[in-house]
Structure formats: structure tokens, C-alpha cells
Write an enzyme that holds these catalytic residues in place. Structure first.
Site, short mmCIF file in Angstrom:
data_model
loop_
_atom_site.label_atom_id
_atom_site.label_comp_id
_atom_site.label_asym_id
_atom_site.label_seq_id
_atom_site.Cartn_x
_atom_site.Cartn_y
_atom_site.Cartn_z
N HIS A 63 0.85 -1.10 -0.01
CA HIS A 63 0.03 0.02 -0.06
C HIS A 63 0.94 1.36 -0.07
CE1 HIS A 63 -3.80 -1.99 1.66
NE2 HIS A 63 -3.41 -2.71 0.83
N GLU A 65 0.99 3.86 1.92
CA GLU A 65 1.53 4.27 3.04
C GLU A 65 2.93 3.44 3.55
OE1 GLU A 65 -1.63 3.35 2.32
OE2 GLU A 65 -3.09 4.19 4.01
N CYS A 93 -5.62 1.90 6.17
CA CYS A 93 -6.58 0.68 6.69
C CYS A 93 -5.88 0.23 7.97
CB CYS A 93 -6.39 -0.36 5.17
SG CYS A 93 -4.76 -1.10 5.35
N CYS A 96 -2.08 -0.57 7.37
CA CYS A 96 -1.27 0.56 7.61
C CYS A 96 -1.08 1.20 8.47
CB CYS A 96 -1.56 1.44 6.31
SG CYS A 96 -1.49 0.49 4.56
#
Length: 168
Positions: A63, A65, A93, A96
Site C-alpha cells: 500500500h 503508506e 486501513c 497501514c
């Protein structure tokens, strides 16, 4: 009020860093990934950046992040990223958010809320819970309309493409 409907007041620095995250989100979209971008800033300087890459990298943890956190940790030479602010175009999420906490990021600024998997207050609140040993300052809604528009456009294009190849 829907936080994606209107952008609240925020600092010029927050807008500048979120604008960079939006450029990175566009890179993700160009690669066929969900358009999310992230930049990690310390003392006004970008120390890490990333965009969604789970499909291309064959990595469910890639992701935006996580990519930005990894880049910053490598650059700084430490997995503890104290004194940093993470700018991300979509609310983080749970995965993360856990990484953000372990890295000791001080502040998260996000654009659009994520009503399905958001872990900074939309579905759950991992970043500020008293149950964990580190809490993060969270501010949402920075350039929210721009962030949400990219996501909406991306998914509308995917739906249209799927309908174009589906038998009538």
C-alpha cells in the site's frame, strides 16, 4: 456533513504535501492500481514517498503508506520515524495503521475517508485508541474532493471496462 464534499481549512504546507501525494496517486492509477499516494515528511522535507503497488509488486502489503514508510526508514536508517507526518490521499486501513503506530509516526493527514476499510475513524479507530502504546494525531479532509474524485473516476472506469467486455 460528508467530509469528502468540502475541503475544510488547512495549512499551506498540508495542501502542498497532499498535492504531492495526489501526483503519486496518479502514478498508481496509470499502473492500473487503486489511486492512492503517500508522502512522509520530517521538518518540512519529504523523507519517503509511495503509491499503491500491490498488483504490480505481487505484494498485498504494498500500500502507498507502507511503501512510503519503507522508503523513509531506509533513507533515515531507522524504523522509528518519530517527528514525522504521513500524508495519504485515502484514510489508512488497519494494516497501514498498525505500521504507522509501530514506526511511531506522529501525525497522519489524509484526504478522502474510506467508509469500507478506514481505520482512522471511519470503520474503526486504530490510530488514536487508548488500547495501544502509541497514539497518532489524525486530521482528515485535506484535499478530500481531489482525492475522492480520483478514486471515483478510477472505479467508474473499471466498471465501464468490465461492462464493455461482459456479454449482453
Amino acid at each position: 456533513m460528508d467530509p469528502n464534499a468540502a475541503d475544510p481549512p488547512y495549512s499551506a504546507a498540508d495542501a502542498r504535501h497532499m498535492a504531492r501525494a495526489l501526483v503519486l496517486a496518479d502514478r498508481a492509477a496509470a499502473a492500473g492500481e487503486v489511486p492512492v499516494g503517500a508522502v512522509l515528511v520530517r521538518d518540512g522535507e519529504i523523507v519517503g514517498e509511495g503509491w499503491n503497488r500491490p498488483i504490480g509488486a505481487h505484494d498485498p502489503t504494498a500500500h502507498a503508506e507502507i511503501v512510503a514508510l519503507r522508503a523513509a526508514a531506509e533513507r533515515i536508517g531507522n524504523y522509528r520515524l518519530t517527528g514525522t507526518t504521513l500524508y495519504v490521499t485515502l484514510e489508512p486501513c488497519a494494516m497501514c495503521s498498525g505500521a504507522i503506530i509501530h514506526a511511531r509516526v506522529g501525525r497522519v493527514v489524509y484526504g478522502a475517508r474510506d467508509p469500507r476499510t478506514g481505520a482512522a475513524g471511519s470503520v474503526m479507530d486504530v490510530l488514536t485508541t487508548d488500547l495501544l502504546n502509541h497514539r497518532v494525531v489524525v486530521e482528515g479532509g485535506v484535499l478530500a474532493r481531489d482525492s475522492a474524485a480520483r478514486l471515483q473516476r478510477f472505479f467508474a472506469e473499471r466498471r465501464a471496462a468490465a461492462q464493455a467486455v461482459a456479454p449482453p
